[in-house]
Design a protein around this motif. Structure first.
Motif, PDB file in Angstrom:
ATOM      1  N   ILE A 113      70.935  41.140 116.569  1.00 40.73           N
ATOM      2  CA  ILE A 113      69.670  40.975 116.951  1.00 40.73           C
ATOM      3  C   ILE A 113      69.335  41.811 118.600  1.00 40.73           C
ATOM      4  N   ARG A 137      80.354  38.430 107.938  1.00 39.93           N
ATOM      5  CA  ARG A 137      79.294  39.098 107.829  1.00 39.93           C
ATOM      6  C   ARG A 137      78.048  38.408 108.677  1.00 39.93           C
ATOM      7  N   GLY A 138      77.384  39.143 109.225  1.00 38.78           N
ATOM      8  CA  GLY A 138      76.177  38.598 109.860  1.00 38.78           C
ATOM      9  C   GLY A 138      74.927  39.698 110.228  1.00 38.78           C
ATOM     10  N   GLU A 139      74.412  39.142 111.237  1.00 36.68           N
ATOM     11  CA  GLU A 139      73.089  39.723 111.838  1.00 36.68           C
ATOM     12  C   GLU A 139      72.976  40.122 113.028  1.00 36.68           C
ATOM     13  N   SER A 171      79.423  33.344 108.677  1.00 34.18           N
ATOM     14  CA  SER A 171      78.454  34.164 109.241  1.00 34.18           C
ATOM     15  C   SER A 171      78.302  34.025 110.711  1.00 34.18           C
ATOM     16  N   VAL A 199      75.284  35.304 113.983  1.00 33.88           N
ATOM     17  CA  VAL A 199      74.203  36.126 114.633  1.00 33.88           C
ATOM     18  C   VAL A 199      74.527  36.520 115.930  1.00 33.88           C
TER      19      VAL A 199
END
Length: 83
Positions: free
Chosen positions: A35, A31-33, A6, A8
């Motif tokens: 911000i 997959r990740g986030e 993952s 960020v």
């Protein structure tokens, strides 16, 4: 890099180098986030993880341990292509 599970990604709407990083990660199997580091919450999270500039992508393994960082599209590509 073996073991990337993952990420960020810290970006901002006005960062010129952020768009290609975002686009590459969106096409990646990892997959990740994402911000927004210009928001109050995003800024606080960036500080807590030692992020000093955007774009910064932090990659994590299956144990949620950091396994790498990248600050531009070329470095991101190198890390995820080794994945």
């Amino acid at each position: 890099m073996v073991g990337i599970c993952s990420f960020v990604a810290f970006t901002t709407p006005y960062c010129g180098g952020c768009k290609p990083v975002r686009e590459l990660l969106q096409k990646s199997p990892v997959r990740g986030e994402f911000i927004d580091a210009s928001s109050e919450d995003g800024s606080e999270r960036a500080v807590s993880l030692g992020v000093l500039s955007v774009p910064t992508v932090i990659f994590f393994d299956e144990n949620n341990s950091e396994v790498g960082r990248a600050n531009d599209v070329h470095a991101v590509r190198e890390l995820i292509c080794d994945h």
